[in-house]
Design an enzyme around this catalytic site. Structure first.
Site, PDB file in Angstrom:
ATOM      1  N   ASP A  54       0.733  -1.365   0.039  1.00 18.04           N
ATOM      2  CA  ASP A  54       0.017   0.142  -0.006  1.00 18.04           C
ATOM      3  C   ASP A  54       0.881   1.229  -0.093  1.00 18.04           C
ATOM      4  O   ASP A  54       0.777   2.081   0.805  1.00 18.04           O
ATOM      5  CB  ASP A  54      -0.827   0.050   1.214  1.00 18.04           C
ATOM      6  CG  ASP A  54      -1.550  -1.254   1.500  1.00 18.04           C
ATOM      7  OD1 ASP A  54      -2.239  -1.937   0.567  1.00 18.04           O
ATOM      8  OD2 ASP A  54      -1.848  -1.683   2.705  1.00 18.04           O
ATOM      9  N   GLU A 261     -11.552  -0.139  -2.925  1.00 16.18           N
ATOM     10  CA  GLU A 261     -10.694   0.373  -1.823  1.00 16.18           C
ATOM     11  C   GLU A 261      -9.741   1.048  -2.656  1.00 16.18           C
ATOM     12  O   GLU A 261      -9.560   1.259  -3.752  1.00 16.18           O
ATOM     13  CB  GLU A 261     -10.172  -0.810  -1.132  1.00 16.18           C
ATOM     14  CG  GLU A 261      -9.390  -1.669  -1.779  1.00 16.18           C
ATOM     15  CD  GLU A 261      -8.744  -2.843  -1.120  1.00 16.18           C
ATOM     16  OE1 GLU A 261      -8.975  -2.888   0.243  1.00 16.18           O
ATOM     17  OE2 GLU A 261      -8.083  -3.874  -1.481  1.00 16.18           O
TER      18      GLU A 261
END
Length: 361
Positions: A54, A261
């Site tokens: 991420d 997301e």
């Protein structure tokens, strides 16, 4: 803070708007056979001594700083709620330029330092304002409900000191803070399934909240303008609508395009680009608007599926070129033990983005 400098030389051979990393061994002309070994991956990991994912990248103080999550192997079986992603702290990394040395600035924030913490320090982001650096992070509170917190530092490499409470009015996960040209800051956030966005579908928290039916509009990511103190929202979060080519909302059953997301926003030639992960179809896609609040119109795919289940990214400009940061599972082959990467990103003359294939197919 102890700093460990990793002499990891990342070869970015820029061709056709992408990087192509190859490992080859060549024999002399006198040898009958020539052996060339090519990685199946477009790019090599930026960090190898710990597992990272991420990656939120920013240019601070003339360098690229990367704020990723830190994967650990907690021995938890995989499930759709993401319990196996049991991250407990953050490290910050920096590099002087693409292809240069990557410096690990060590642990900058841990679960043990956050007063309201329950578990799971998932994908963070960072911003610079008021002479300070702000680290935004999602975490489940002691009731196992995701909220978004903020920690502050005088330096981009930390360490960061957390505020005693999460941001009032925050929920779900994957915060991304965008600085507009007028100095305004906006947080985009949200994620379905394990990210709990569906539990807020009615405006209030419902533990048994579900996604809409497949033929109904998909759940929307959220946006909130940040207050001047960068520690709170200046407004109640609002839906970010994502529309199809006909101006209709994307449907919950449109798994190839609907939001799952990993929201991110960058601005190019006056246009706002909202990019995100489609989750169970494993792509990074994007939509565009002339307003940071949207609505955004779906445009196409930025990054095809990587090795591994999740796909999460950031986009940053450095010295006139654009770069995509992402992760895959090259080092471990396990979905919850990932490694961050980067490659060049190209905007076409018409403003569209060239699709990147992370595998050397």
């Amino acid at each position: 803070m102890h700093k460990t400098t990793i002499f990891l030389f990342v070869v970015l051979a820029l061709a056709s708007g992408c990087s192509n990393n190859k490992k080859s061994s060549e024999k002399s002309a006198e040898t009958a056979d020539t052996t060339v070994t090519e990685s199946k991956f477009l790019n090599e990991p930026l960090v190898e001594h710990i597992f990272t994912a991420d990656p939120s990248a920013h240019v601070f103080e003339g360098k690229i700083f990367i704020f990723p999550s830190h994967d650990i192997d907690a021995g938890i079986p995989d499930n759709d709620l993401g319990d196996q992603y049991a991250m407990r702290d953050y490290h910050v990394f920096s590099m002087e330029q693409p292809g240069g040395e990557v410096t690990d600035h060590g642990e900058v924030l841990s679960v043990d330092e956050i007063p309201w913490a329950g578990r799971q320090l998932w994908a963070p982001d960072a911003a610079h304002a008021n002479g300070k650096y702000y680290l935004y992070f999602p975490m489940k509170d002691k009731n196992d409900v995701f909220k978004i917190g903020v920690a502050v530092s005088d330096n981009p490499e930390g360490p960061f000191t957390p505020e005693p409470e999460p941001i009032a009015g925050s929920f779900s996960m994957d915060p991304a803070v965008f600085e507009d040209e007028d100095g305004s800051y906006y947080m985009y956030f949200g994620g379905i399934w394990g990210g709990q966005l569906q539990r807020w579908n009615g405006g209030e928290y419902a533990p048994d909240g579900e996604e809409p039916a497949a033929d109904q509009p998909a759940l929307n990511p959220q946006i909130a303008k940040m207050d001047d103190d960068m520690l709170s929202f200046a407004e109640t979060p609002k839906d970010v609508q994502i529309l199809d080519e006909n101006g209709d909302p994307l449907l919950a059953g449109d798994n190839e395009r609907r939001f799952f997301e990993a929201a991110w926003v960058h601005k190019y030639n006056g246009t706002y680009y909202f990019s995100y992960s489609t989750g169970d179809t494993h792509k990074i896609v994007y939509a565009t608007s002339d307003n940071p609040y949207g609505p955004f119109t779906y445009q196409g795919v930025i990054l095809k599926p990587v090795q591994g289940w999740t796909n999460h990214h950031s986009i940053v400009e450095f010295n006139g070129k654009w770069y995509l940061f992402y992760h895959d599972t090259q080092l471990s082959g396990k979905n919850h033990l990932r490694n961050i990467k980067m490659t060049e990103l190209t905007h076409n003359a018409d403003g569209s983005i060239q699709t990147i294939d992370p595998m050397n197919n």
